[in-house]
Structures are given as structure tokens and as C-alpha cells.
Design an enzyme around this catalytic site. Structure first.
Site, PDB file in Angstrom:
ATOM      1  N   ASP A   1      -8.721   0.315   0.536  1.00  0.00           N
ATOM      2  CA  ASP A   1      -8.252   0.828   1.878  1.00  0.00           C
ATOM      3  C   ASP A   1      -9.779   1.077   2.396  1.00  0.00           C
ATOM      4  OD1 ASP A   1      -7.051   2.121   3.850  1.00  0.00           O
ATOM      5  OD2 ASP A   1      -5.796   3.348   2.566  1.00  0.00           O
TER       6      ASP A   1
ATOM      7  N   HIS B   1      -5.153  12.949   1.663  1.00  0.00           N
ATOM      8  CA  HIS B   1      -6.162  12.684   0.859  1.00  0.00           C
ATOM      9  C   HIS B   1      -6.380  13.781  -0.068  1.00  0.00           C
ATOM     10  CE1 HIS B   1      -8.746   9.505   3.008  1.00  0.00           C
ATOM     11  NE2 HIS B   1      -7.691   9.515   3.599  1.00  0.00           N
TER      12      HIS B   1
ATOM     13  N   LYS C   1       0.796  -1.181   0.007  1.00  0.00           N
ATOM     14  CA  LYS C   1      -0.031   0.033   0.202  1.00  0.00           C
ATOM     15  C   LYS C   1       0.739   1.264   0.026  1.00  0.00           C
ATOM     16  CE  LYS C   1      -0.736  -0.093   5.004  1.00  0.00           C
ATOM     17  NZ  LYS C   1      -1.890  -0.274   5.965  1.00  0.00           N
TER      18      LYS C   1
END
Length: 777
Positions: free
Chosen positions: A295, A229, A215
Site C-alpha cells: 500500500d 491506521h 486489499k
């Protein structure tokens, strides 16, 4: 294989262990209803939290509508989310809890198929009382893939013993902006270092029988302004030649079986809906055969955050058709897919493709056996062997940045008055990463403390220097800029013979700390009141050893003459304090090297070393300098190790050829000393602007006094391959320069070589990291 006839052992064909995992998955797939198929693509998390307690983005909002377990699991489940690590309890209790949930699935669903249990494991098993190893940024600082593989193996063995099947690690994001809060979770700013060390961790987990999860695929670390984000604006070349490289390495070489998508959108397209990345590239070009898991709530974010989906069902369809197989942590967007199939709005073949992957992994894990082993064991999660490995890793990661006048090491017999100043000295939590259990979960359970023994730096210094008169003043805090403690710290510094000034980060989550997920920085000034504290203490004039323990690099903008010695630790884990104290005393000869640069200025912007010529300071172009205070790969040790100029055994190499570049390293001092030899490549002329210099290999050796080692790299023009004008990766004829060095700026020798022959295009099979051998000389 679609029959359900019992085998000779009286089991269904999908339970027959003499058949391949693929055959068993196909046989079971044929027996599932549409609802049962979709259920295999979802997870379930028993956890609910308030807004001030969340450990995943929007957990309080998106987790609120979760149905009861008996409803969500009536047709089965693909995953169980963090049953071991969510609610703290003794190991015996959480192991029983997980086994009980599995038994319910086996008893109350039509076919009785257990789920894959996953946990976080970034700095160790995410459970009460488990060893907390150094954060991944410290793995990068060690430049030691073999050591990192041992960490992965130890974590994997503990997870497997508990009944867990999958670990949500490692993070292979390449650092692009130090302000990003999750820098501490990464391995560094160079793709070869990240891929080499991260791939070793994967091998450790996978060899222990745990499914590792890469990840965040991909681009997450390149978010605009370093904000969690935020959108990602990268070109196709930066994506291909920097951000994707560690994932490509791991998929090709480590045996990894799972990948987790990034929350980001890349140029407007969310990764969770990007078929090119999740299917065409990952599976088609790289040959990945495992599962892609979301996720947490990333599928729902397609509707709620990215607004590329109308509703939950539309988001689920977009993700599934792109190549995302499992929705975590709960099923929100995938459960409606069954109705879409029945309505003719979704081809069941798309569902089947994802289900096959999940069932194949369940077969590999023994979960499709007639008598699946679901009971874990209440093992000691912090035994002496784990702590010894945690200390070894911490010691290998501490970086000695500066040592003017040989102020260090300090004699353990010193009787001087030492002022230990700063907030990291007496804060045990500062040593533990944001995804460690004490930081990730236990803040809402203060009665449990940290759950493990974590000596502070102050504790360790008092143990390391028993004859010294040690006083301590915090002077400042991490989150509060209040300067009222500075006068007492200044007075302590004035009365001391030596100051150990300890500053850095307080790991946390979503603003409850200064480093970690959702703890982004506006600039690279030390947080809270620490910058003012440093300035005030340095002004006193007492000799200072500056010890920074942080998850990101902070600007080293102090006058060099006022900081004769400086040490950098990167969230070194439960045994980190002893490692730092050992470096200060000389009991530990520091071997850590910088996986990220230490910037000279605090302002945001381009600080990473991996950049084209225009990222460097050019006279009369800009008034802002770009040179770091300490470059990538930098680190000092006590003693003296000579690196001989390299010998390249060819003056020319074919575009598809190789050569050997060798050197000899010799310990010319009187103490056992580590050395890291770094191999870089430069491409003076290419179709597109290329990095000034980039790492393509490294080797670490620890030498006894007088000992020597021969280090030989195999080099190829493929190490300089890049994405050209036509967006195809190419190897050019022309001149390449291979360099051996102690850092990206401290080069021992440079070797220009002519690359001859026709230009050629290369793919995933190319040489990405230079193979290396280390032998006694």
C-alpha cells in the site's frame, strides 16, 4: 534459462513469445544488474499535493522527496503509478501521456523494458469522465456475484483499452466496526459474502486481462475503535476464521495475481514486515504465485509510523525479506537495497525472488515482447452500456427495510404534495464513493465539476412522480451541526401529504467528508445536523419515508411507529438516484439485502452479527442491548415469495462427507419479485466459542408471478471448520445445525445433522462456501 542469444526470430531469449513466462523472466533476470533488479521492484508517481489535497496517507510529506523521473527511472521501473488518473484531462490526452512515459522507459533505459501501469478502480476506472458504479458495500447488498463479475469485466475492459495493466481492487476487508470510515469500500461483515462477491469481481477484472489486487491483506478493518491506521488487536482465531477467509477464497478460486498489504500492525507486528503472513501463509499454505505490492508508503511507515525500522533502507530490507515484492507508489526504501547487496548486508537471492515475480507478470502482459503494445485507445469511458450496468447494479442493491401499512410503493401518478427533506436529496456527490474520480481527485479541480452526468435524488423523484407537487428543504448539512434550517423543513413537512426524508453520508477523504478513507466516526449517529432534523420532522406526524444513503449503517433509533417506511441505499453510483426513485414508485422491486446490520443504538461497540454467544444480549449480564434494528441479510420486496422448508437428504454425514439441502421458492404474488435464500450453519458445541450463526452460502433468483425455482445446496461439515485449541483448523464429530432463511434472524427451517467419524484437520482445500444450483421448478 540464462542465455541471451537471439531466437530464430532475431530477438533475445526473454523476448521469445514461444517460451513460457517463467522461462522468459529467468532469462531476463540473468541480464540485469543489481540496480536494474531493484528498479523492477519500485514504482513512480508524478503527483505532488499539499496537505489539504492528499488522496493517500502522508502523501504531502512522503512524496515531497521524490527524485525527478529521469533519475528514478534510469535503471528502469517496475510500476507506473496512476498516470491515467492523477491529473484530469480528456481521455485522448491521458492515454497519450501514459504511452509517452512508456516510450521514455523503452528508449532511455539499457534494456528498454516498459512498466506495469496501475490505477485505482474501486468504483470504476479512476479517470475523468468514467462511469461511477455503486460502491462495493452496494455489491454486497445485491447478494449477486454474477452481476458483480460483470462490473469487474466492464471496468477491466476499459482499463485494458487505456493501456493499464493492474487495478488496485477489490477490498476484501471484513467489517468489524461500523465507525471505520472505509466501510463503504468493503463488501460487508460476513467473510463468505465478501469472498464470494469479491472473488467474482476479481474474475471479471482478470478475464479482461487486468491484474486484480486484493486489499488490504490483512486485519485493516479490525482497527481499534474503528480509527484509520489504528493498531489491530485480534486473536489468531478471529484472524484465521474471519479476516483471512475472503483472501483465502480469492487466492484459491479467482485467479487473482496480486495482493496489497495492510497498513496495520497485528499485535505489534506490521503486516509489511510479517513473513508468516506474506510468505509462509500466502505462498506456502495457499499457493499464491503472484506479486505482493505495498500500500502507498507502507514500507516507509515501518520506520516513520511503526518504528520497527531504523531508516528507509532497513524498512526496505524488512519488507522484502518478509515477502513484499513491489514498493508503491514511489521507490523510497527499496532503491537503497542495491547498495546493501553490494555491501553483503542483503542476499541477492532475496531480491531475485521478488524480481522473478514481477518479470513473469510483465511477460504475461506482453511487456517483454520485442514490440510491446503500450499504446492505449481513447475509448468512451461512460457509454450507455456502462450506465445501464451501473443502473442495474444500483437497482439490485437498494434495501427496503420497513414498509408498514404498505405505504410503498407510491403511485407514479400521485398528485399529492410531497416534501423532499434532507441534504442527500440535492447532493450528487453523495451518490459517489470516496474512491470515485469525482470525489477522489476532482475536488481540487472545481472547474470540472463531477466530470459526468449524475442526477440527484431530487431530480430523479421529480422525473419519477411528474404529477406530484414536490418541494425541497435541505434542513441540515453533513458536516455542520447548525440547526437553523430545521424550522423551514418542519414547515414543509407540515404542509405536505407525504415526506421523503433523505439523510446519510457525504463521501470524502481524510476528514473532507463523513464516509471514506480517514473519515471515521465516533459513534453511529447521523452526521452533522441530520439526527436533529429527523427527530423534528418525525414529530410533525406527516407520513414519512426515510431514505438513508450512506457508506456505513447508522443507528435506527427512531420509534418504529413514526417511520412507517424506510429504505437503505449504500452509495449507489451515478445511476443511483433513479434506482432509489424506482424503488419508491415500485418500478423497481427491491432485491437488496443488508450486508451489514442496522444497529439499534448509536454507541460504538459490538454490532456485527458474526459473534459468539457472549456478543448477544443476556438477561442480567449487561444493561446494553445488542439486538440490531435490522439484522444481517434482511430486506423486503413488494409481492410475496414463499420459501418452502428445506429437505436435507441425510440424517448423518461423515466428517469428510457431503449432503444436499434443497428447497423450492415460489412467487405467490402478482409482480416479478427477487428472493435471496441464505444458508447458515451453527455449531452448538465446539472446542472454542463459535459464532451463534454464520453464513455459508446464498442464492438469488428473480421469479415471474406463479414461477418457482428449485435451489439445492451441497453441505459439508467442512463448512463449520474452525481453528481449535491447538490453532489447527478442524472438523469435529457431533451435531451441526444448517438453517435456511431470509436473513440471519428470519429462518425458514433448521436442520440438525449428526456428524460422524473421527475429527480431522483441514486446510485450504476445504469447502468454504456451499456450492448451489438454481433451476426452474
Amino acid at each position: 534459462m540464462t542465455d541471451t542469444a537471439p531466437s530464430s526470430a532475431g530477438t533475445a531469449s526473454w523476448q521469445d513469445t514461444t517460451r513460457t513466462a517463467t522461462e522468459r523472466a529467468e532469462a531476463l533476470l540473468a541480464q540485469l544488474t543489481v540496480e536494474e533488479k531493484v528498479a523492477q521492484l519500485t514504482g513512480y508517481w508524478f503527483d505532488k499535493r499539499g496537505a489539504g489535497e492528499v488522496v493517500a496517507p502522508m502523501q504531502d510529506t512522503l512524496g515531497a522527496g521524490r527524485p525527478p523521473f529521469e533519475v528514478a527511472a534510469r535503471d528502469g521501473l517496475g510500476h507506473l503509478t496512476r498516470v491515467i488518473g492523477t491529473t484530469p484531462a480528456p481521455t485522448e490526452e491521458v492515454v497519450t501521456r501514459l504511452a509517452d512515459v512508456q516510450r521514455v522507459l523503452m528508449r532511455d533505459t539499457r534494456l528498454g523494458i516498459p512498466a506495469i501501469a496501475h490505477e485505482e478502480c474501486l468504483t470504476g476506472v479512476n479517470a475523468l469522465g468514467a462511469t461511477v458504479y455503486p460502491a462495493p458495500i452496494a455489491w454486497g447488498a445485491s447478494f449477486d456475484a454474477a452481476l458483480t463479475q460483470r462490473i469487474g469485466a466492464a471496468i477491466g475492459a476499459d482499463l485494458r483499452a487505456l493501456g493499464v495493466h493492474q487495478g488496485l481492487s477489490p477490498v476484501l476487508d471484513v467489517v468489524r466496526d461500523y465507525r471505520w470510515g472505509r466501510v463503504e469500500e468493503t463488501i460487508g461483515e460476513d467473510p463468505v459474502l465478501v469472498g464470494g462477491v469479491g472473488g467474482a469481481y476479481v474474475r471479471g477484472l482478470e478475464d479482461a486481462g487486468i491484474i486484480a489486487t486484493l486489499k488490504h491483506f490483512v486485519g485493516y478493518s479490525a482497527s481499534l475503535s474503528g480509527r484509520n491506521h489504528a493498531p489491530v488487536a485480534v486473536g489468531p482465531r478471529e484472524l484465521a476464521d474471519v479476516l483471512l477467509v475472503p483472501f483465502e477464497l480469492a487466492v484459491r478460486d479467482s485467479g487473482v495475481r496480486s495482493v496489497m498489504n495492510s497498513y496495520s500492525d497485528l499485535d505489534g507486528l506490521p503486516v509489511a514486515a510479517d513473513r508468516h503472513l506474506l510468505t509462509d501463509l500466502l505462498r506456502g499454505e495457499w499457493g499464491f504465485t503472484g506479486t505482493v505490492v505495498s500500500d502507498y508508503w507502507a514500507v516507509a511507515f515501518l520506520a516513520t509510523a511503526h518504528r520497527v525500522a531504523r531508516d528507509a533502507a532497513h524498512a526496505g530490507r524488512l519488507a522484502l525479506e518478509a515477502g513484499l515484492d513491489v514498493e508503491l507508489p514511489n521507490g523510497m526504501c527499496f532503491p537503497p537495497l542495491g547498495e546493501m547487496v553490494r555491501a553483503g548486508d542483503l542476499d541477492v537471492a532475496v531480491v531475485d525472488t521478488a524480481v522473478r515475480r514481477v518479470l513473469r507478470q510483465k511477460a504475461e502482459l506482453g511487456l517483454l515482447d520485442a514490440q510491446p503494445a503500450i499504446a492505449g485507445t481513447a475509448v468512451d469511458l461512460d457509454p450507455p452500456a456502462n450506465r445501464a450496468l451501473a443502473r442495474e447494479a444500483a437497482e439490485a442493491s437498494v434495501v427496503l427495510l420497513r414498509n408498514e401499512g404498505d405505504l410503498l410503493p407510491l403511485s407514479a401518478q400521485t398528485r399529492r404534495r410531497i416534501a423532499v427533506i434532507g441534504p442527500t436529496a440535492d447532493t450528487a456527490r453523495a451518490l459517489l464513493g470516496c474512491y470515485s474520480y469525482p470525489v477522489h481527485v476532482l475536488p481540487r479541480h472545481p472547474e470540472l465539476g463531477l466530470g459526468i452526468d449524475v442526477p440527484t435524488v431530487l431530480d430523479a423523484l421529480r422525473a419519477e412522480f411528474p404529477h406530484a407537487d414536490i418541494v425541497h428543504e435541505r434542513g441540515a448539512d453533513f458536516l455542520d451541526a447548525d440547526e437553523s434550517g430545521i424550522p423551514a423543513a418542519v414547515a414543509a413537512a407540515r404542509d405536505a401529504d407525504l415526506v421523503i426524508l433523505t439523510v446519510g453520508d457525504l463521501p470524502g477523504m481524510f476528514g473532507r467528508g463523513t464516509s471514506g478513507e480517514g473519515c471515521d466516526a465516533t459513534d453511529l449517529t447521523l452526521p452533522g445536523g441530520q439526527s436533529a432534523l429527523v427527530d423534528a420532522v418525525l414529530a410533525v406526524g406527516t407520513p414519512v419515508v426515510l431514505v438513508t444513503n450512506s457508506g456505513r449503517p447508522y443507528a435506527f433509533d427512531h420509534p418504529a411507529s413514526t417511520v412507517p417506511a424506510a429504505v437503505q441505499a449504500f452509495i449507489p453510483g451515478e445511476e443511483g438516484a433513479a434506482a432509489v426513485a424506482g424503488v419508491l414508485s415500485g418500478r423497481v422491486n427491491p432485491g437488496g439485502r443488508l450486508p451489514v446490520q442496522i444497529p439499534r443504538i448509536a454507541g460504538g461497540g459490538q454490532h456485527v452479527y458474526l459473534g459468539a454467544p457472549l456478543t448477544r444480549t443476556i438477561d442480567r449480564i449487561s444493561n446494553l442491548p445488542t439486538e440490531p434494528a435490522f439484522p444481517f441479510g434482511h430486506g423486503l420486496s413488494y409481492g410475496s415469495v414463499d420459501i418452502a422448508p428445506g429437505i436435507l437428504d441425510a440424517e448423518a454425514i461423515a466428517t469428510d462427507g457431503t449432503a444436499a439441502l434443497s428447497t423450492v421458492v415460489r412467487n405467490t404474488g402478482t409482480s416479478t419479485t427477487p428472493v435471496v435464500v441464505q444458508l447458515y450453519v451453527s455449531d452448538p458445541v465446539a472446542e472454542v466459542a463459535r459464532p451463534v450463526r454464520r453464513l455459508v452460502g446464498f442464492a438469488k433468483a428473480t421469479l415471474q408471478p406463479g414461477a418457482a425455482a428449485a435451489i439445492a445446496f451441497t453441505v459439508s461439515p467442512e463448512l463449520a471448520a474452525y481453528t481449535g485449541i491447538d490453532l489447527r483448523r478442524r472438523v469435529d464429530a457431533g451435531t451441526l445445525v444448517f438453517s435456511l432463511g431470509r436473513s440471519s434472524e428470519d429462518l425458514v427451517s433448521e436442520h440438525a445433522v449428526e456428524v460422524v467419524g473421527d475429527a480431522r484437520h483441514v486446510g485450504a482445500e476445504r469447502m468454504i462456501v456451499a456450492p448451489v444450483t438454481v433451476a426452474a421448478d
